[in-house]
Design a protein around this motif. Structure first.
Motif, PDB file in Angstrom:
ATOM      1  N   UNK A 154       0.831  -1.205   0.000  1.00 27.83           N
ATOM      2  CA  UNK A 154       0.000   0.000   0.000  1.00 27.83           C
ATOM      3  C   UNK A 154       0.863   1.250   0.000  1.00 27.83           C
ATOM      4  N   UNK A 155       1.942   1.230   0.776  1.00 30.45           N
ATOM      5  CA  UNK A 155       2.839   2.387   0.809  1.00 30.45           C
ATOM      6  C   UNK A 155       3.500   2.607  -0.546  1.00 30.45           C
ATOM      7  N   UNK A 156       3.911   1.516  -1.199  1.00 31.92           N
ATOM      8  CA  UNK A 156       4.592   1.625  -2.488  1.00 31.92           C
ATOM      9  C   UNK A 156       3.693   2.236  -3.558  1.00 31.92           C
ATOM     10  N   UNK A 157       2.395   2.028  -3.424  1.00 27.78           N
ATOM     11  CA  UNK A 157       1.454   2.564  -4.407  1.00 27.78           C
ATOM     12  C   UNK A 157       1.572   4.082  -4.503  1.00 27.78           C
ATOM     13  N   UNK A 158       1.905   4.731  -3.392  1.00 26.56           N
ATOM     14  CA  UNK A 158       1.912   6.189  -3.347  1.00 26.56           C
ATOM     15  C   UNK A 158       3.312   6.776  -3.156  1.00 26.56           C
ATOM     16  N   UNK A 159       4.346   5.979  -3.272  1.00 24.13           N
ATOM     17  CA  UNK A 159       5.677   6.457  -2.901  1.00 24.13           C
ATOM     18  C   UNK A 159       6.664   6.344  -4.052  1.00 24.13           C
ATOM     19  N   UNK A 160       7.695   7.190  -3.987  1.00 22.20           N
ATOM     20  CA  UNK A 160       8.843   7.050  -4.874  1.00 22.20           C
ATOM     21  C   UNK A 160       9.838   6.056  -4.294  1.00 22.20           C
ATOM     22  N   UNK A 161       9.909   6.031  -2.960  1.00 23.85           N
ATOM     23  CA  UNK A 161      10.833   5.159  -2.232  1.00 23.85           C
ATOM     24  C   UNK A 161      10.085   4.594  -1.035  1.00 23.85           C
ATOM     25  N   UNK A 162      10.267   3.304  -0.738  1.00 21.18           N
ATOM     26  CA  UNK A 162       9.750   2.734   0.503  1.00 21.18           C
ATOM     27  C   UNK A 162      10.908   2.139   1.291  1.00 21.18           C
ATOM     28  N   UNK A 163      10.797   2.221   2.607  1.00 18.60           N
ATOM     29  CA  UNK A 163      11.775   1.596   3.492  1.00 18.60           C
ATOM     30  C   UNK A 163      11.101   0.482   4.261  1.00 18.60           C
ATOM     31  N   UNK A 164      11.715  -0.701   4.244  1.00 17.82           N
ATOM     32  CA  UNK A 164      11.237  -1.845   5.011  1.00 17.82           C
ATOM     33  C   UNK A 164      11.941  -1.804   6.363  1.00 17.82           C
ATOM     34  N   UNK A 165      11.205  -1.452   7.408  1.00 18.49           N
ATOM     35  CA  UNK A 165      11.819  -1.263   8.724  1.00 18.49           C
ATOM     36  C   UNK A 165      12.037  -2.632   9.392  1.00 18.49           C
ATOM     37  N   UNK A 166      13.050  -3.318   8.929  1.00 18.22           N
ATOM     38  CA  UNK A 166      13.322  -4.689   9.375  1.00 18.22           C
ATOM     39  C   UNK A 166      14.468  -4.774  10.356  1.00 18.22           C
ATOM     40  N   UNK A 167      14.983  -3.645  10.813  1.00 12.37           N
ATOM     41  CA  UNK A 167      16.203  -3.676  11.628  1.00 12.37           C
ATOM     42  C   UNK A 167      16.035  -4.440  12.945  1.00 12.37           C
ATOM     43  N   UNK A 168      14.817  -4.549  13.442  1.00  9.71           N
ATOM     44  CA  UNK A 168      14.590  -5.319  14.656  1.00  9.71           C
ATOM     45  C   UNK A 168      14.788  -6.820  14.467  1.00  9.71           C
ATOM     46  N   UNK A 169      14.920  -7.264  13.211  1.00  8.11           N
ATOM     47  CA  UNK A 169      15.107  -8.682  12.908  1.00  8.11           C
ATOM     48  C   UNK A 169      16.561  -9.044  12.659  1.00  8.11           C
ATOM     49  N   UNK A 170      17.458  -8.100  12.781  1.00  9.09           N
ATOM     50  CA  UNK A 170      18.860  -8.364  12.472  1.00  9.09           C
ATOM     51  C   UNK A 170      19.405  -9.525  13.310  1.00  9.09           C
ATOM     52  N   UNK A 171      20.243 -10.295  12.682  1.00  3.28           N
ATOM     53  CA  UNK A 171      20.890 -11.393  13.388  1.00  3.28           C
ATOM     54  C   UNK A 171      20.234 -12.730  13.209  1.00  3.28           C
TER      55      UNK A 171
END
Length: 291
Positions: A186-203
């Motif tokens: 849904x965010x990509x539909x309206x955006x030039x760039x999207x960020x996947x906030x996955x940093x909490x999954x690191x490791x």
């Protein structure tokens, strides 16, 4: 050139995304079907979101001005910072009433200029109005419209913790519920760039599978969108080694167009982040430069 960013949907700092979401569960994310393939972009072609304080931290950790310039002094880098105008643009509703948006251009030299992009970071926290948490797609569309009217890039970064608002009684892992809600699509539909906030999954392996699945959703909705993967040197204050950061970044290098590199420190947006750890990112960035 270095491109400044106005931060919307949260107040003030780059540090915001470094502490997004609660501690992740360990339920495996369902792998995407029809896995797409992508050419691994060279370091010179990566898109970045990074903060002025992060750049200063990297310099303090031993990176030279030349190294920083080689990575980040280009038209694909968006630099987030805190200025008076950023504080005034704390959410979409506030921004609507502004005739123009200017921020400090966050080069080390401190040159000022008009914003090149706006970043809409909607999360389940006090810095995003409840109405926006409950209907992020509506406000992403509004943010995109306003960005277009001002001739700037719109970057959307819906956080995983939105599942607590939009699917409070749902079952399964947070990551799978986020994908089921198609929040990044849904965010990509309206955006030039999207960020996947996955940093909490690191490791863990879940970082790679989640970023891959979310990137596929984003591009299915908008084939032209640039997709970034969130990375943090100390997500929510958790200790991450340089080896883990480098491995996670490299694991999605062929899947995403770049990264939002967070080097957070404790503050209003992330009281548990602890001391900034720019040194954790240096070996990976050195590897990019040498590769």
């Amino acid at each position: 050139m270095w491109r400044p960013v106005v931060l919307l949907g949260s107040a003030l700092l780059l540090l915001t995304a470094g502490c997004t979401a609660s501690t992740p569960d360990k339920t495996p994310t369902t792998p995407p079907t029809g896995m797409f393939t992508s050419t691994t972009p060279p370091a010179s072609a990566l898109t970045w979101v990074i903060g002025r304080t992060a750049l200063a931290g990297l310099r303090d950790a031993g990176m030279s001005s030349g190294q920083l310039s080689e990575l980040f002094n280009n038209s694909r880098t968006y630099i987030v910072g805190n200025s008076a105008s950023t504080a005034e643009s704390a959410n979409i509703s506030d921004w609507t009433s502004r005739q123009s948006v200017t921020v400090t251009d966050l080069r080390p030299a401190g040159i000022t200029g008009a914003a090149a992009a706006v970043l809409y970071d909607v999360e389940d926290w006090s810095l995003t109005p409840k109405a926006q948490q409950q209907n992020p797609a509506k406000y992403e569309a509004e943010g995109y419209r306003l960005a277009r009217a001002r001739g700037v890039v719109f970057i959307a970064a819906p956080a995983m913790d939105l599942v607590r608002v939009l699917d409070p009684s749902g079952s399964g892992s947070v990551t799978q519920r986020f994908l089921n809600l198609d929040l990044i699509g849904q965010a990509a539909r309206y955006a030039d760039v999207v960020d996947i906030q996955a940093q909490g999954l690191e490791g863990g392996a879940q970082y790679t599978s989640f970023v891959t699945a979310a990137a596929q959703q984003a591009r299915a909705e908008n084939p032209d969108v640039k997709v970034l993967a969130g990375l943090s040197t100390n997500p929510s204050g958790h200790t991450i080694s340089a080896q883990v950061l480098e491995a996670d970044a490299n694991s999605v290098r062929g899947v995403v167009d770049g990264y939002w590199l967070n080097i957070p420190a404790s503050g209003k947006a992330c009281p548990t982040c602890g001391t900034a750890k720019p040194q954790v990112a240096v070996p990976w960035l050195d590897q990019l430069l040498s590769g």
